[in-house]
Design a protein around this motif. Structure first.
Motif, PDB file in Angstrom:
ATOM      1  N   SER A 213       0.843  -1.198   0.000  1.00 30.76           N
ATOM      2  CA  SER A 213       0.000   0.000   0.000  1.00 30.76           C
ATOM      3  C   SER A 213       0.879   1.249   0.000  1.00 30.76           C
ATOM      4  O   SER A 213       1.843   1.352   0.763  1.00 30.76           O
ATOM      5  CB  SER A 213      -0.906   0.016   1.241  1.00 30.76           C
ATOM      6  OG  SER A 213      -1.827  -1.059   1.218  1.00 30.76           O
ATOM      7  N   TYR A 215       0.697   5.746  -1.503  1.00 33.97           N
ATOM      8  CA  TYR A 215      -0.230   6.771  -1.983  1.00 33.97           C
ATOM      9  C   TYR A 215       0.494   8.090  -2.227  1.00 33.97           C
ATOM     10  O   TYR A 215       1.722   8.187  -2.092  1.00 33.97           O
ATOM     11  CB  TYR A 215      -1.383   6.968  -1.001  1.00 33.97           C
ATOM     12  CG  TYR A 215      -0.980   7.271   0.426  1.00 33.97           C
ATOM     13  CD1 TYR A 215      -0.864   8.581   0.872  1.00 33.97           C
ATOM     14  CD2 TYR A 215      -0.737   6.253   1.341  1.00 33.97           C
ATOM     15  CE1 TYR A 215      -0.509   8.870   2.174  1.00 33.97           C
ATOM     16  CE2 TYR A 215      -0.394   6.527   2.640  1.00 33.97           C
ATOM     17  CZ  TYR A 215      -0.271   7.837   3.063  1.00 33.97           C
ATOM     18  OH  TYR A 215       0.081   8.116   4.361  1.00 33.97           O
ATOM     19  N   SER A 216      -0.279   9.101  -2.577  1.00 31.49           N
ATOM     20  CA  SER A 216       0.193  10.471  -2.837  1.00 31.49           C
ATOM     21  C   SER A 216       1.189  10.563  -3.988  1.00 31.49           C
ATOM     22  O   SER A 216       2.358  10.922  -3.807  1.00 31.49           O
ATOM     23  CB  SER A 216       0.783  11.086  -1.556  1.00 31.49           C
ATOM     24  OG  SER A 216      -0.215  11.266  -0.597  1.00 31.49           O
ATOM     25  N   HIS A 228      -2.586   6.847  -9.243  1.00 32.42           N
ATOM     26  CA  HIS A 228      -2.033   5.726  -8.476  1.00 32.42           C
ATOM     27  C   HIS A 228      -3.216   5.127  -7.714  1.00 32.42           C
ATOM     28  O   HIS A 228      -3.426   5.397  -6.541  1.00 32.42           O
ATOM     29  CB  HIS A 228      -0.955   6.240  -7.524  1.00 32.42           C
ATOM     30  CG  HIS A 228      -0.270   5.165  -6.737  1.00 32.42           C
ATOM     31  ND1 HIS A 228       0.639   4.295  -7.301  1.00 32.42           N
ATOM     32  CD2 HIS A 228      -0.369   4.816  -5.434  1.00 32.42           C
ATOM     33  CE1 HIS A 228       1.086   3.471  -6.372  1.00 32.42           C
ATOM     34  NE2 HIS A 228       0.480   3.758  -5.229  1.00 32.42           N
ATOM     35  N   ASP A 229      -4.004   4.325  -8.404  1.00 28.49           N
ATOM     36  CA  ASP A 229      -5.311   3.904  -7.895  1.00 28.49           C
ATOM     37  C   ASP A 229      -5.371   2.413  -7.565  1.00 28.49           C
ATOM     38  O   ASP A 229      -6.427   1.798  -7.610  1.00 28.49           O
ATOM     39  CB  ASP A 229      -6.406   4.262  -8.899  1.00 28.49           C
ATOM     40  CG  ASP A 229      -6.042   3.854 -10.326  1.00 28.49           C
ATOM     41  OD1 ASP A 229      -5.100   3.048 -10.486  1.00 28.49           O
ATOM     42  OD2 ASP A 229      -6.686   4.330 -11.268  1.00 28.49           O
ATOM     43  N   THR A 275      -8.547   9.970  -2.549  1.00 32.04           N
ATOM     44  CA  THR A 275      -8.009   8.615  -2.666  1.00 32.04           C
ATOM     45  C   THR A 275      -7.018   8.542  -3.826  1.00 32.04           C
ATOM     46  O   THR A 275      -7.397   8.693  -4.986  1.00 32.04           O
ATOM     47  CB  THR A 275      -9.137   7.590  -2.862  1.00 32.04           C
ATOM     48  OG1 THR A 275     -10.006   7.618  -1.731  1.00 32.04           O
ATOM     49  CG2 THR A 275      -8.576   6.187  -3.019  1.00 32.04           C
ATOM     50  N   THR A 276      -5.752   8.324  -3.478  1.00 34.43           N
ATOM     51  CA  THR A 276      -4.700   8.153  -4.486  1.00 34.43           C
ATOM     52  C   THR A 276      -3.893   6.898  -4.169  1.00 34.43           C
ATOM     53  O   THR A 276      -2.674   6.877  -4.297  1.00 34.43           O
ATOM     54  CB  THR A 276      -3.770   9.373  -4.526  1.00 34.43           C
ATOM     55  OG1 THR A 276      -3.162   9.558  -3.235  1.00 34.43           O
ATOM     56  CG2 THR A 276      -4.527  10.620  -4.918  1.00 34.43           C
ATOM     57  N   GLY A 277      -4.567   5.851  -3.729  1.00 37.13           N
ATOM     58  CA  GLY A 277      -3.932   4.615  -3.306  1.00 37.13           C
ATOM     59  C   GLY A 277      -4.546   4.159  -2.000  1.00 37.13           C
ATOM     60  O   GLY A 277      -5.574   4.684  -1.564  1.00 37.13           O
ATOM     61  N   CYS A 278      -3.906   3.191  -1.354  1.00 38.77           N
ATOM     62  CA  CYS A 278      -4.387   2.686  -0.064  1.00 38.77           C
ATOM     63  C   CYS A 278      -3.357   2.943   1.024  1.00 38.77           C
ATOM     64  O   CYS A 278      -2.154   2.960   0.763  1.00 38.77           O
ATOM     65  CB  CYS A 278      -4.670   1.185  -0.133  1.00 38.77           C
ATOM     66  SG  CYS A 278      -6.125   0.776  -1.121  1.00 38.77           S
ATOM     67  N   HIS A 279      -3.855   3.126   2.241  1.00 36.89           N
ATOM     68  CA  HIS A 279      -2.949   3.249   3.374  1.00 36.89           C
ATOM     69  C   HIS A 279      -2.609   1.893   3.960  1.00 36.89           C
ATOM     70  O   HIS A 279      -1.457   1.616   4.284  1.00 36.89           O
ATOM     71  CB  HIS A 279      -3.542   4.121   4.481  1.00 36.89           C
ATOM     72  CG  HIS A 279      -2.635   4.226   5.669  1.00 36.89           C
ATOM     73  ND1 HIS A 279      -2.602   3.272   6.665  1.00 36.89           N
ATOM     74  CD2 HIS A 279      -1.684   5.131   5.988  1.00 36.89           C
ATOM     75  CE1 HIS A 279      -1.675   3.599   7.552  1.00 36.89           C
ATOM     76  NE2 HIS A 279      -1.112   4.720   7.168  1.00 36.89           N
ATOM     77  N   CYS A 294      -8.358   3.016   2.443  1.00 32.72           N
ATOM     78  CA  CYS A 294      -7.753   3.666   1.274  1.00 32.72           C
ATOM     79  C   CYS A 294      -8.032   5.160   1.240  1.00 32.72           C
ATOM     80  O   CYS A 294      -8.719   5.656   0.334  1.00 32.72           O
ATOM     81  CB  CYS A 294      -8.226   2.986   0.004  1.00 32.72           C
ATOM     82  SG  CYS A 294      -7.853   1.212  -0.055  1.00 32.72           S
TER      83      CYS A 294
END
Length: 505
Positions: A213, A215-216, A228-229, A275-279, A294
């Motif tokens: 996971s 993001y950003s 970045h999904d 949402t730009t990915g998952c945490h 996410c």
């Protein structure tokens, strides 16, 4: 911000023992929340609070509404057995994993291995210097996995910070051989898009699958381009870990726009992270399920084919959730607890002004609907500790685990400087705290990042990795949780939840 005109909403008899932000408004309305209290490669910056906030803190301490600086308070059903301060690794303490008589503690500077065969006297077995936030950590057999989510000059443990705008910079997963706990050996590295903030193992006999996971993204980052999904899926052969490689990047939030199809965040949804990915993702392999936190979305995944996880349900809470941080299943797999890390772990949000529904846990039932009985997430209630903290204490919902008691849903959870909370959510609509342990603020006039990052139950004890104070061991004695002492695991990665009661798996 005046927080302590009234005493805490629920006073309890305590066992007390002496122990050895103006930024908040912007955090509540900004874009992607920082998901760690510090930048990872530099010391955390202390934030002076206003004179009135410092005065409120001192007044609250004098009135007994909060413990004093470095004072420990806890309910009578919890005992503090041990504390091991930070040693060679001076960075931020992060996540925990367990195997046999060992605990593995992540730190932004590397990781530390403890012998916990005597929980009252944990002993350091080894310390590995390998900088790169967050150093989120997991173990499986002879392999240890470490996440790097800060841009480095290379993939070695001697790397230095380097801007993500440089193509040669590296972020991703590191793999160690821990067959000799005294001398962990670095054996593999896999670069992943946008690095690895956290990771989740889906272990099989021959291979370990790793869901990464991160993001950003930014158009300025060559290795972290929008949209970045999705997540990176790494396959690690147990007998040849040096062959570890990314095998797929499943898109979890399909969309036609430049940012994919996740929650758009502000200004459409003010105060909510885009949402730009998952945490983080939590897998429940014996049920072929996973739950993803996410940023602006909560998702449920089918992982029957671990190489091809697919979303089967998705929820948002644009009223009270700012940053979907983590997820926890109950044992029956008919509930999921999602945590909202409002303020990114660097703000004081456990107070009357923020209230009980923000920076909290959201409890969702898994309801099977339709002809195929596909589970759906249905919101039931919020849970948040009601022990108000000072303006100088970063506090918000963070990492926790199930305490395995048949017929009940009980969880232990870290709340940064809100301490360690044990709470019961057997009734989804009526969660309640049943025990806690916490320290007083690190300072009366400065917000310094600290407190429990992760608090997990393992083989009869609670282990907490405190950002500033080190490794804590707690013992919980309560008739509601005592049956859990009979459950013994050989290994525990909390983001890979086991079937606690069917040990044949």
């Amino acid at each position: 911000m005046t927080l302590f005109n009234t005493p805490r909403s629920r006073r309890r008899r305590l066992t007390v023992a002496a122990a050895a932000v103006g930024m908040l408004a912007s955090l509540l309305t900004a874009g992607p929340a920082m998901a760690v209290p510090g930048p990872g490669d530099t010391p955390e910056v202390a934030e002076r609070v206003s004179r009135s906030e410092a005065a409120d803190t001192k007044e609250a301490i004098s009135a007994g509404d909060i413990p004093g600086v470095d004072e420990i308070v806890h309910t009578e059903n919890i005992k503090h057995l041990a504390n091991i301060p930070k040693d060679a690794l001076s960075g931020t303490n992060s996540d925990l994993a367990f195997q046999g008589k060992y605990a593995f503690a992540g730190n932004y500077d590397g990781f530390r291995v403890f012998d916990i065969s005597n929980p009252k006297k944990p002993k350091t077995v080894s310390q590995v210097l390998c900088p790169g936030s967050q150093n989120d950590i997991s173990v499986s057999g002879d392999l240890l996995f470490l996440s790097t989510d800060s841009s480095r000059s290379d993939d070695s443990c001697a790397s230095t910070s380097q801007p993500a705008t440089e193509k040669s910079s590296w972020e991703g997963m590191k793999v160690f051989d821990i067959s000799d706990k005294r001398k962990p050996r670095y054996v593999a590295a896999v670069e992943t898009a946008c690095g690895s903030h956290t990771h989740t193992l889906v272990p099989e006999r021959k291979n370990v699958y790793v869901y990464v996971s991160s993001y950003s993204p930014s158009a300025a980052f060559p290795d972290c381009q929008p949209p970045h999904d999705g997540i990176s899926v790494i396959k690690v052969p147990r007998k040849a870990p040096h062959q570890a490689a990314v095998i797929d990047f499943p898109v979890l939030f399909p969309g036609d726009g430049p940012d994919g199809g996740g929650n758009p965040g502000a200004p459409t949804n003010p105060g909510v992270s885009k949402t730009t990915g998952c945490h983080d993702i939590t897998a429940l392999p014996h049920k072929d399920l996973a739950a993803g936190a996410c940023m602006g979305d909560g998702i449920l995944l089918d992982i029957k084919n671990p190489e091809k996880p697919k979303v089967i349900d998705r929820v948002q809470d644009n009223e009270n959730f700012a940053f979907w941080h983590s997820a926890t299943f109950n044992q029956k797999a008919d509930k999921v607890v999602f945590a909202d890390e409002l303020g990114g772990g660097g703000a004081a949000t456990c107070n009357e002004e923020i209230g009980p529904k923000r920076g909290a846990d959201g409890i969702y039932d898994l309801v099977r609907k339709g002809k195929d009985k596909t589970p759906k997430l249905v919101f039931r209630s919020y849970f948040k500790i009601d022990r108000h903290q000072a303006d100088t204490e970063n506090c918000v919902a963070h990492n926790g685990s199930i305490i395995p008691v048949k017929g009940r849903d009980i969880m232990v959870q870290a709340w940064y400087q809100g301490g360690v909370s044990v709470w019961d959510f057997t009734e989804s609509t009526k969660p309640r705290e049943i025990a806690y342990f916490e320290r007083g603020p690190l300072s009366e006039d400065t917000l310094v990042g600290g407190g429990s990052w992760s608090a997990y139950y393992y083989n009869g004890f609670i282990y907490s990795n405190d950002i500033a104070k080190g490794f804590d061991v707690l013992k919980l004695d309560d008739r509601r949780t005592d049956p859990a002492k009979k459950v013994k695991l050989d290994e525990l990665n909390v983001q890979t939840q086991p079937d606690y009661f069917d040990r044949s798996r």
